[in-house]
Design a protein around this motif. Structure first.
Motif, PDB file in Angstrom:
ATOM      1  N   ALA A 286       0.832  -1.208   0.000  1.00  0.00           N
ATOM      2  CA  ALA A 286       0.000   0.000   0.000  1.00  0.00           C
ATOM      3  C   ALA A 286       0.862   1.251   0.000  1.00  0.00           C
ATOM      4  CB  ALA A 286      -0.935  -0.014   1.200  1.00  0.00           C
ATOM      5  N   VAL A 287       1.918   1.255   0.816  1.00  0.00           N
ATOM      6  CA  VAL A 287       2.818   2.411   0.866  1.00  0.00           C
ATOM      7  C   VAL A 287       3.469   2.629  -0.492  1.00  0.00           C
ATOM      8  CG1 VAL A 287       4.937   3.322   1.880  1.00  0.00           C
ATOM      9  CG2 VAL A 287       3.251   2.195   3.332  1.00  0.00           C
ATOM     10  N   LEU A 288       3.923   1.553  -1.112  1.00  0.00           N
ATOM     11  CA  LEU A 288       4.550   1.659  -2.434  1.00  0.00           C
ATOM     12  C   LEU A 288       3.580   2.252  -3.453  1.00  0.00           C
ATOM     13  CD1 LEU A 288       6.921   1.103  -4.342  1.00  0.00           C
ATOM     14  CD2 LEU A 288       6.005  -1.210  -4.674  1.00  0.00           C
ATOM     15  N   ALA A 289       2.326   1.778  -3.431  1.00  0.00           N
ATOM     16  CA  ALA A 289       1.333   2.271  -4.383  1.00  0.00           C
ATOM     17  C   ALA A 289       1.069   3.762  -4.177  1.00  0.00           C
ATOM     18  CB  ALA A 289       0.033   1.480  -4.240  1.00  0.00           C
ATOM     19  N   PHE A 290       0.893   4.167  -2.915  1.00  0.00           N
ATOM     20  CA  PHE A 290       0.646   5.580  -2.626  1.00  0.00           C
ATOM     21  C   PHE A 290       1.832   6.446  -3.023  1.00  0.00           C
ATOM     22  CE2 PHE A 290      -2.521   4.056   0.665  1.00  0.00           C
ATOM     23  CZ  PHE A 290      -3.625   4.535  -0.017  1.00  0.00           C
ATOM     24  N   VAL A 291       3.042   5.987  -2.695  1.00  0.00           N
ATOM     25  CA  VAL A 291       4.244   6.766  -3.006  1.00  0.00           C
ATOM     26  C   VAL A 291       4.406   6.911  -4.519  1.00  0.00           C
ATOM     27  CG1 VAL A 291       6.771   6.733  -2.955  1.00  0.00           C
ATOM     28  CG2 VAL A 291       5.481   6.294  -0.864  1.00  0.00           C
ATOM     29  N   LEU A 292       4.196   5.835  -5.255  1.00  0.00           N
ATOM     30  CA  LEU A 292       4.331   5.911  -6.714  1.00  0.00           C
ATOM     31  C   LEU A 292       3.322   6.888  -7.311  1.00  0.00           C
ATOM     32  CD1 LEU A 292       4.950   2.162  -7.692  1.00  0.00           C
ATOM     33  CD2 LEU A 292       6.587   4.050  -7.708  1.00  0.00           C
ATOM     34  N   TYR A 293       2.102   6.870  -6.779  1.00  0.00           N
ATOM     35  CA  TYR A 293       1.103   7.813  -7.302  1.00  0.00           C
ATOM     36  C   TYR A 293       1.513   9.251  -6.997  1.00  0.00           C
ATOM     37  CZ  TYR A 293      -3.069  10.540  -7.995  1.00  0.00           C
ATOM     38  OH  TYR A 293      -3.937  11.505  -8.428  1.00  0.00           O
TER      39      TYR A 293
ATOM     40  N   LEU B  49       4.540  10.487  -6.311  1.00  0.00           N
ATOM     41  CA  LEU B  49       5.729  10.888  -7.074  1.00  0.00           C
ATOM     42  C   LEU B  49       5.392  11.037  -8.551  1.00  0.00           C
ATOM     43  CD1 LEU B  49       8.620   8.835  -5.417  1.00  0.00           C
ATOM     44  CD2 LEU B  49       7.668  11.061  -4.797  1.00  0.00           C
ATOM     45  N   GLY B  50       4.475  10.199  -9.041  1.00  0.00           N
ATOM     46  CA  GLY B  50       4.010  10.362 -10.414  1.00  0.00           C
ATOM     47  C   GLY B  50       3.304  11.696 -10.597  1.00  0.00           C
ATOM     48  N   SER B  51       2.529  12.097  -9.589  1.00  0.00           N
ATOM     49  CA  SER B  51       1.848  13.392  -9.645  1.00  0.00           C
ATOM     50  C   SER B  51       2.862  14.532  -9.717  1.00  0.00           C
ATOM     51  CB  SER B  51       0.956  13.567  -8.413  1.00  0.00           C
ATOM     52  OG  SER B  51      -0.061  12.581  -8.379  1.00  0.00           O
ATOM     53  N   LEU B  52       3.901  14.454  -8.892  1.00  0.00           N
ATOM     54  CA  LEU B  52       4.934  15.496  -8.897  1.00  0.00           C
ATOM     55  C   LEU B  52       5.650  15.559 -10.241  1.00  0.00           C
ATOM     56  CD1 LEU B  52       6.435  14.872  -5.339  1.00  0.00           C
ATOM     57  CD2 LEU B  52       4.819  16.659  -6.018  1.00  0.00           C
ATOM     58  N   THR B  53       5.826  14.403 -10.858  1.00  0.00           N
ATOM     59  CA  THR B  53       6.466  14.362 -12.178  1.00  0.00           C
ATOM     60  C   THR B  53       5.598  15.050 -13.222  1.00  0.00           C
ATOM     61  OG1 THR B  53       7.617  12.301 -11.632  1.00  0.00           O
ATOM     62  CG2 THR B  53       7.369  12.836 -13.972  1.00  0.00           C
ATOM     63  N   VAL B  54       4.296  14.770 -13.187  1.00  0.00           N
ATOM     64  CA  VAL B  54       3.379  15.413 -14.136  1.00  0.00           C
ATOM     65  C   VAL B  54       3.349  16.924 -13.905  1.00  0.00           C
ATOM     66  CG1 VAL B  54       0.989  15.569 -14.923  1.00  0.00           C
ATOM     67  CG2 VAL B  54       1.976  13.334 -14.388  1.00  0.00           C
TER      68      VAL B  54
END
Length: 448
Positions: free
Chosen positions: A368-375, A377-382
């Protein structure tokens, strides 16, 4: 291994204690812990202070007639800081396992964890090891590939203190392992955090020289030199809290009133995309490795200085200063005001989500932590791609909004309230119309 976030502020005295931590003005009796699990996450607790200091710095710079902190550059710094903290949440302090194992099995002395002498020795040892870690990150190419993230800003402000590499902790931890022969892990972790908090406020042009403190402390004046891309700024002033190590080992250079420092990398990468800034130099090191045919040259390309070449070469600090350096213009992109407001509103929601995750991540499963972090960090990238006016950004922002809408609809525990749902649905509709050219957005790229 992990450490919690501690409690929220409950009194003015706690507020002033938090301010004191930013300057290493700490009561040792209140920051001595027996177990590493008891050490608060002072770094996360200090994010409100980071914001406050940056606002004050911006005001001071404006009063001095300077531009202050650029919004796009400041957002980029915070995004890279969240990349660092996101990585810490994913591996849950695993980079400290080796330290604890060495201490438990190989310690040479048994120093009392509740002793002020141990606390002071840990502070001094931490700073000494930081000097060598920091120096290695500038003088070993593969380590520089991680550390260079911290030097990518063409400005010099407190936001740069947060702009860190997600991988540098893994690359640099080996330099601290000798401390494990004596310093209890909890004491090491405390000073590891305090050291970085102190270095946050060193990144500013709003503070001039600090009198006698300049002789033994690292100060904004000393650190400005370190961040310059001028030849005389290369490979100097590596100190963290104390500047005495640079004076002892011949890497000190004093700032002069005639110095005109150009900040950033020698070969600057124009981007506000945190993922790009975190990764582009690793690709460069891999390309350099592949470029050579002999193992000797390959190893030098990875582990020698960034300026190394097989033939005779000059170190960057020995090169003559190029007058063109002072003509280098800062990368900038001017977005429409509505786009800036959109970005700020969504960025605020990601900041809130990141804070909530930092508080709750120890209670969640690693997946769950990995999924939240990826989302996140993906948001910050966008967001970084929007700041760059990338043509791919509108479609990716549409996808980002749709992913959140779908995820929160399927998972009851993270379901959004009605207002938040409508906010993301309307955002998705807008970007859908943009992608299909119903709406046309023009941006103006410029240089400062």
């Amino acid at each position: 291994m992990s450490y919690d976030n501690g409690s929220v502020l409950t009194s003015p005295s706690e507020f002033f204690e938090g301010v004191g931590r930013m300057f290493y003005l700490i009561d040792p009796k209140k920051t001595r812990f027996e177990r590493i699990e008891d050490v608060p996450n002072f770094y996360v607790q200090s994010w409100p202070y980071f914001f406050t200091f940056m606002i004050l710095e911006h005001i001071v710079l404006k009063l001095k007639g300077k531009r202050g902190i650029r919004l796009n550059d400041g957002i980029t710094s915070f995004s890279n800081g969240m990349f660092l903290e996101g990585g810490r949440m994913v591996w849950r302090g695993a980079e400290f396992y080796a330290y604890t194992w060495i201490y438990d099995n190989w310690k040479m002395v048994d120093l009392p964890w509740d002793s002020t002498s141990t606390w002071c020795l840990a502070a001094l040892g931490m700073d000494f090891c930081y000097y060598w870690m920091h120096r290695a990150c500038h003088e070993i190419h593969v380590l520089w590939a991680q550390h260079q993230v911290h030097h990518t800003s063409e400005d010099f402000n407190m936001g740069v203190g947060i702009r860190q590499s997600v991988l540098q902790g893994w690359c640099g931890f080996v330099f601290y392992l000798p401390l494990a022969l004596a310093i209890p892990p909890a004491q090491f972790l405390v000073h590891h955090q305090f050291s970085y908090l102190y270095m946050f406020w060193l990144h500013t042009e709003a503070v001039n020289r600090l009198g006698p403190l300049e002789y033994f402390l690292n100060t904004p004046s000393h650190h400005r030199i370190h961040h310059g891309s001028n030849p005389y700024c290369i490979d100097v002033n590596y100190g963290g809290v104390l500047i005495i190590w640079d004076k002892l080992f011949g890497t000190f250079r004093e700032e002069r009133d005639t110095d005109r420092i150009v900040y950033g990398l020698i070969y600057q990468q124009p981007s506000f995309n945190p993922l790009h800034l975190q990764t582009f130099y690793n690709k460069y090191v891999v390309d350099k490795y592949k470029e050579y045919t002999t193992w000797n040259h390959k190893l030098h390309a990875v582990f020698n200085r960034p300026s190394w070449k097989p033939e005779k070469y000059l170190r960057f600090q020995d090169m003559p200063e190029d007058p063109e350096l002072f003509l280098r213009v800062k990368y900038d992109v001017v977005l429409p005001k509505w786009c800036t407001m959109y970005l700020l509103s969504h960025y605020a929601l990601v900041l809130l989500g990141f804070y909530r995750l930092s508080v709750l991540h120890l209670t969640l499963s690693p997946i769950a932590v990995l999924a939240f972090v990826l989302y996140l960090l993906g948001s910050l990238t966008v967001f970084g791609m929007i700041l760059d006016a990338s043509p791919k950004a509108p479609f990716l922002e549409l996808v980002r909004c749709l992913v959140l809408i779908c995820a929160t609809s399927l998972v009851p525990s993270i379901r959004l309230n009605m207002f938040s749902q409508m906010f993301y649905v309307s955002s998705a509709i807008f970007w859908f119309l943009f992608v299909y050219k119903t709406i046309v957005i023009k941006v103006e790229k410029k240089v400062e």
